[in-house]
Motif scaffolding. Structure first.
Motif, mmCIF file in Angstrom:
data_model
loop_
_atom_site.group_PDB
_atom_site.id
_atom_site.type_symbol
_atom_site.label_atom_id
_atom_site.label_comp_id
_atom_site.label_asym_id
_atom_site.label_seq_id
_atom_site.Cartn_x
_atom_site.Cartn_y
_atom_site.Cartn_z
ATOM 1 N N SER A 67 0.649 -1.239 0.086
ATOM 2 C CA SER A 67 0.022 0.082 -0.075
ATOM 3 C C SER A 67 0.804 1.282 0.016
ATOM 4 N N PHE A 68 2.238 1.032 0.162
ATOM 5 C CA PHE A 68 3.038 2.277 0.319
ATOM 6 C C PHE A 68 3.725 2.370 -1.063
ATOM 7 N N LEU A 69 4.287 3.777 -1.247
ATOM 8 C CA LEU A 69 5.103 4.261 -2.371
ATOM 9 C C LEU A 69 6.490 3.986 -2.131
ATOM 10 N N ASN A 70 6.774 4.474 -0.825
ATOM 11 C CA ASN A 70 8.247 4.607 -0.788
ATOM 12 C C ASN A 70 8.698 3.835 0.157
ATOM 13 N N LEU A 71 8.090 2.531 0.544
ATOM 14 C CA LEU A 71 8.584 1.605 1.438
ATOM 15 C C LEU A 71 10.116 1.252 1.633
ATOM 16 N N GLY A 72 10.886 1.261 0.331
ATOM 17 C CA GLY A 72 12.048 0.851 0.315
ATOM 18 C C GLY A 72 12.971 1.976 0.841
ATOM 19 N N GLU A 73 12.539 3.264 0.455
ATOM 20 C CA GLU A 73 13.218 4.456 0.880
ATOM 21 C C GLU A 73 13.117 4.600 2.604
ATOM 22 N N TYR A 74 12.108 4.255 3.088
ATOM 23 C CA TYR A 74 11.781 4.204 4.308
ATOM 24 C C TYR A 74 12.450 3.146 5.246
ATOM 25 N N LYS A 75 12.570 1.982 4.624
ATOM 26 C CA LYS A 75 13.538 1.132 5.537
ATOM 27 C C LYS A 75 15.089 1.177 5.207
ATOM 28 N N ALA A 76 15.338 2.126 4.102
ATOM 29 C CA ALA A 76 16.601 2.614 4.067
ATOM 30 C C ALA A 76 17.251 3.612 4.999
ATOM 31 N N GLY A 77 16.223 4.293 5.400
ATOM 32 C CA GLY A 77 16.423 5.352 6.556
ATOM 33 C C GLY A 77 16.669 6.585 5.639
ATOM 34 N N CYS A 78 16.118 6.689 4.497
ATOM 35 C CA CYS A 78 16.185 8.030 3.761
ATOM 36 C C CYS A 78 15.366 8.894 3.946
ATOM 37 N N THR A 79 14.185 8.481 4.447
ATOM 38 C CA THR A 79 12.801 9.407 4.683
ATOM 39 C C THR A 79 12.581 8.951 6.148
ATOM 40 N N GLN A 80 11.482 9.702 6.490
ATOM 41 C CA GLN A 80 10.840 9.625 7.933
ATOM 42 C C GLN A 80 9.305 9.386 7.877
ATOM 43 N N ARG A 81 8.896 9.444 6.701
ATOM 44 C CA ARG A 81 7.500 9.476 6.567
ATOM 45 C C ARG A 81 7.003 8.538 5.269
ATOM 46 N N LEU A 82 5.968 7.681 5.330
ATOM 47 C CA LEU A 82 5.507 6.916 4.559
ATOM 48 C C LEU A 82 4.545 7.522 3.642
ATOM 49 N N LEU A 83 4.485 7.191 2.357
ATOM 50 C CA LEU A 83 3.347 7.817 1.439
ATOM 51 C C LEU A 83 2.496 6.707 0.846
ATOM 52 N N LEU A 84 1.180 6.894 1.097
ATOM 53 C CA LEU A 84 0.413 5.934 0.393
ATOM 54 C C LEU A 84 0.090 6.089 -0.946
ATOM 55 N N LYS A 85 -0.241 4.914 -1.547
ATOM 56 C CA LYS A 85 -0.646 4.871 -2.764
ATOM 57 C C LYS A 85 -1.962 5.242 -3.152
ATOM 58 N N SER A 86 -2.308 5.857 -4.197
ATOM 59 C CA SER A 86 -3.983 6.277 -4.408
ATOM 60 C C SER A 86 -4.659 5.110 -4.424
ATOM 61 N N GLY A 87 -5.602 4.863 -3.801
ATOM 62 C CA GLY A 87 -6.507 3.851 -3.686
ATOM 63 C C GLY A 87 -6.250 2.765 -2.467
ATOM 64 N N ALA A 88 -5.182 3.015 -1.665
ATOM 65 C CA ALA A 88 -4.913 2.242 -0.703
ATOM 66 C C ALA A 88 -5.987 2.189 0.544
ATOM 67 N N ILE A 89 -6.431 0.973 0.911
ATOM 68 C CA ILE A 89 -7.531 0.926 2.049
ATOM 69 C C ILE A 89 -6.771 0.081 3.227
ATOM 70 N N PRO A 90 -6.984 0.638 4.671
ATOM 71 C CA PRO A 90 -6.743 -0.067 5.533
ATOM 72 C C PRO A 90 -7.280 -1.403 5.623
ATOM 73 N N THR A 91 -6.574 -2.650 5.843
ATOM 74 C CA THR A 91 -7.221 -3.921 5.994
ATOM 75 C C THR A 91 -6.676 -4.752 7.323
ATOM 76 N N LEU A 92 -5.508 -4.208 7.954
ATOM 77 C CA LEU A 92 -5.120 -5.077 9.087
ATOM 78 C C LEU A 92 -5.625 -4.600 10.128
ATOM 79 N N GLN A 93 -6.389 -5.362 11.212
ATOM 80 C CA GLN A 93 -6.847 -4.776 12.681
ATOM 81 C C GLN A 93 -5.798 -4.769 13.554
ATOM 82 N N GLY A 94 -4.677 -5.591 13.620
ATOM 83 C CA GLY A 94 -3.777 -5.434 14.370
ATOM 84 C C GLY A 94 -2.650 -4.335 14.253
ATOM 85 N N GLN A 95 -1.531 -4.374 14.859
ATOM 86 C CA GLN A 95 -0.344 -3.503 14.756
ATOM 87 C C GLN A 95 0.652 -4.246 13.941
#
Length: 730
Positions: A67-95
């Motif tokens: 559901s994320f656009l920049n998950l690779g950048e986020y895991k690499a530590g180059c950004t501190q904020r995730l970006l959602l794709k257009s059309g992403a829907i929350p589906t997980l109840q837990g954390q």
């Protein structure tokens, strides 16, 4: 979580997830679209309430990884904020969202089913989306392109390559541009332009299979849609003409335009027959238009200035990205690609030279400014046999305490790097810097002096002497003395024999051809018949005594013995002129930016350093130039063939096909470079208000000093420039 608790959490604060998750997760607000917003509310409240808090937030833990656009950048530590794709829907109840676990297939299917609110098809050749209308509407047709997945092609109909076949619109979806799934480091493109209201979603094609995609020799999905295809300048008015009328009922349509840098999209809707389609000007990967990245890459790799390029585009109203986006591209993709390619090319060069034994090199330093105020110093080692740049070391002045010590430190790092790669130095040709002489003597490395530096220093002394009264005759011999320097240096003799050749110059300028030196008892040229005293130095004269004092100086004779007889550093000077095209001295660059531009200059020189001379009808071609150093004398300069830029093509391919796909390893390689501390960080930074308060205009400085003298115990504000000129009183 009970609904009542959710409502209470939403009313309590919008700065926290509605499910009361940890605050360290990225929060996302409700989407603006009604359909997506209802899906979010259904997930949160298990129904769509009539009243709800519009400021509620859902954290990243409730979304799947895709559901994320920049998950690779986020895991690499180059950004501190995730970006959602257009059309992403929350589906997980837990954390257990993007950072904790991989979503199950059922969850992925559930999210895909929620997103499938309308069936779509896609014409990839013109980057156009056709959205299917309800069954009551008239049937639509679509143009079948070649850049679709093989599964989609198998499910529709067979067609020959290059034909434009039409077929009834069917509820299948083709990816607009996704060569393969990959973790990648995405930019915050939403900061570039504010006139695009929604990001571009990656496709959700049930028939798309990354292993079965049409990236083949027949279709060439990747090869025909990125950096190696032709691009054109298209006017917006011409594009709007294509979408003004409906292609079915010819009714005037509602057209919406969205732009992001060089990317533009048009959405066409017919109010009569509900025909709808979307056209995009360039491929989009994630949320990044490929054209925007190519603009940054081409500007950076060619050594051009983005500021100047932006002025050109603004002058002709050509839409491009902003400077902030260019810097993000450079930081995340372009500079890691340059570092990787230089390291790879250097390793290959070292591997070839290790087979040949010891190497002969030339070294010299280039500072970014003249004098003792340089910030950067770049020391370069060149392999003399192949005329290629072996190594470059960038030194910042605060690393060594002063700019005067940068040259020695740069040479030390270069030699250490060669030794670490099992390359032994046979001899090195440098200038006559005292620190360099002592350092090489301690390391027991044979050193030769560059003839050009020696001749330049000697020529200055002789030219200054020729301007004195009584020594005007020396002006006639300056050019001959200069030629004698090169003749003495480039001969096959060495040591005392070179000194003997050098001292024979004093006899030559006196028209004496019989010498006392047994090595050279007589000049090789015929005796001169002319005995005109105006043409020759007279024995025992004052001019001859002063010239002899300069030429027979103890240090000069010692340096003549060590003049390099085979290679010179003129090629290094030519390389320094190439650096000016990539890193001009009137522009301030950060450390990594300067280092990458130096590497680009080295790549360009290594590729074009040995260009052949242009010929016409078998005859070499020359051009006549008038160098300033010749003082009006013309010189013939060979014409070389046009330079090549294969390294730019390699870098573009590396960025698009590897770095942009997974930037994490390339960014990690860049971070291994030690970056010195910022130069002003060693000084205490005062408050801005204090600096502004001390600012005095040069027009009112005298007035302030006089007022302070009359009233030394009172703080008198300074006059402004306008008050000073009009004579107004404070």
């Amino acid at each position: 979580m009970p609904t009542d608790n959710i409502v209470a959490a939403a009313a309590m604060s919008w700065r926290r997830c509605v499910f009361r998750c940890e605050r360290k997760n990225t929060l996302f607000g409700l989407p603006k679209e009604d359909t997506r917003r209802n899906l979010w509310l259904s997930f949160i409240y298990n129904t769509v309430p009539e009243q709800y808090n519009a400021n509620i937030r859902v954290c990243a833990a409730h979304f799947t990884e895709d559901s994320f656009l920049n998950l690779g950048e986020y895991k690499a530590g180059c950004t501190q904020r995730l970006l959602l794709k257009s059309g992403a829907i929350p589906t997980l109840q837990g954390q257990s969202g993007a950072s904790d676990s991989q979503p199950s297939k059922s969850q992925q299917a559930q999210g895909s089913e929620q997103l499938s609110t309308s069936s779509r098809s896609h014409d990839v050749e013109c980057q156009t989306d056709f959205i299917e209308t309800p069954p009551a509407a008239s049937p639509k047709t679509r143009s079948v392109g070649t850049q679709v997945s093989l599964g989609t092609l198998k499910d529709t109909h067979a067609r020959r390559k290059g034909t434009q076949a039409t077929a009834p619109l069917s509820p299948i979806k083709a990816p607009p541009f996704t060569p393969h799934k990959r973790p990648r480091l995405e930019l915050d493109e939403e900061e570039e332009d504010t006139d695009i209201s929604e990001s571009i979603a990656e496709p959700h094609d049930s028939t798309y299979n990354p292993d079965n995609s049409a990236v083949t020799q027949e279709y060439g999905l990747w090869e025909q849609t990125t950096y190696n295809v032709s691009k054109y300048i298209v006017f917006e008015s011409c594009l709007r003409e294509l979408f003004e009328t409906c292609p079915l009922c010819k009714t005037k349509c509602d057209v919406q335009c969205r732009r992001m840098g060089s990317y533009v999209s048009f959405t066409q809707h017919c109010p009569k027959c509900s025909y709808h389609r979307k056209w995009e000007s360039q491929p989009v990967v994630g949320s990044t238009p490929v054209g925007n990245l190519l603009v940054s890459a081409a500007t950076y790799f060619c050594g051009a200035s983005f500021i100047q390029f932006e002025k050109i585009c603004k002058a002709m109203q050509l839409q491009i990205i902003q400077y902030d986006a260019f810097r993000r591209h450079a930081r995340n993709y372009l500079e890691p690609a340059v570092i990787h390619k230089w390291n790879l090319d250097q390793k290959n060069l070292f591997r070839k030279l290790q087979e040949g034994g010891k190497v002969a090199v030339a070294g010299d330093m280039r500072a970014d400014t003249r004098g003792h105020s340089a910030k950067f110093g770049c020391y370069t080692l060149m392999h003399l046999d192949s005329n290629t740049i072996l190594d470059m070391q960038l030194i910042q002045s605060n690393e060594v305490g002063d700019s005067c010590h940068m040259e020695k430190e740069g040479l030390k790092r270069c030699l250490d790097h060669l030794e670490a790669n099992s390359l032994a130095v046979e001899y090195i040709t440098t200038n006559r810097h005292p620190q360099i002489q002592k350092f090489l003597r301690e390391r027991k490395i044979v050193q030769f002096y560059d003839v050009w530096h020696f001749e330049k220093g000697l020529y200055k002394k002789l030219d200054k002497l020729s301007q004195k009264k009584g020594c005007e005759i020396l002006k006639k011999w300056l050019r001959s003395i200069k030629n004698h320097v090169y003749w003495s240096a480039t001969s096959s003799t060495s040591g005392p024999e070179k000194v003997a050749k050098w001292t024979s110059l004093l006899n030559h300028i006196q028209n004496i051809h019989i010498h006392e030196n047994p090595e050279f008892p007589k000049c090789a040229h015929p005796d001169q018949a002319s005995r005109d005293p105006k043409k020759w130095f007279q024995t025992g004269s004052m001019p001859l005594h002063k010239v002899e004092k300069i030429l027979n100086n103890k240090r000069v004779l010692k340096d003549v013995e060590k003049l390099c007889h085979h290679y010179q550093t003129s090629s290094l000077k030519a390389f320094h002129s190439v650096i000016l095209r990539f890193a001009p001295k009137n522009v301030v660059f950060p450390f990594i930016g300067m280092l990458c531009r130096l590497y680009l200059a080295a790549m360009h020189y290594n590729e074009n350093g040995d260009r052949e001379q242009t010929t016409t009808s078998g005859q070499p071609m020359y051009k006549v130039v008038f160098p300033k150093s010749k003082k009006g004398e013309c010189t013939a300069k060979p014409l070389k063939t046009a330079p090549s830029y294969d390294y730019v093509a390699d870098l573009m391919k590396l960025v698009i096909e590897e770095v942009f796909v997974d930037p994490a390893p390339f960014v990690k390689e860049l971070k291994q470079i030690p970056i010195p501390t910022f130069l002003p960080s060693q000084f205490e930074r005062p408050l801005k208000e204090e600096v502004v308060g001390r600012h005095v205009s040069r027009f009112s400085q005298g007035v302030v000093e006089s007022l302070q003298t009359v009233h030394p115990d009172q703080g008198t504000p300074a006059k402004s420039e306008a008050q000073h000129r009009t004579g107004e009183q404070l």
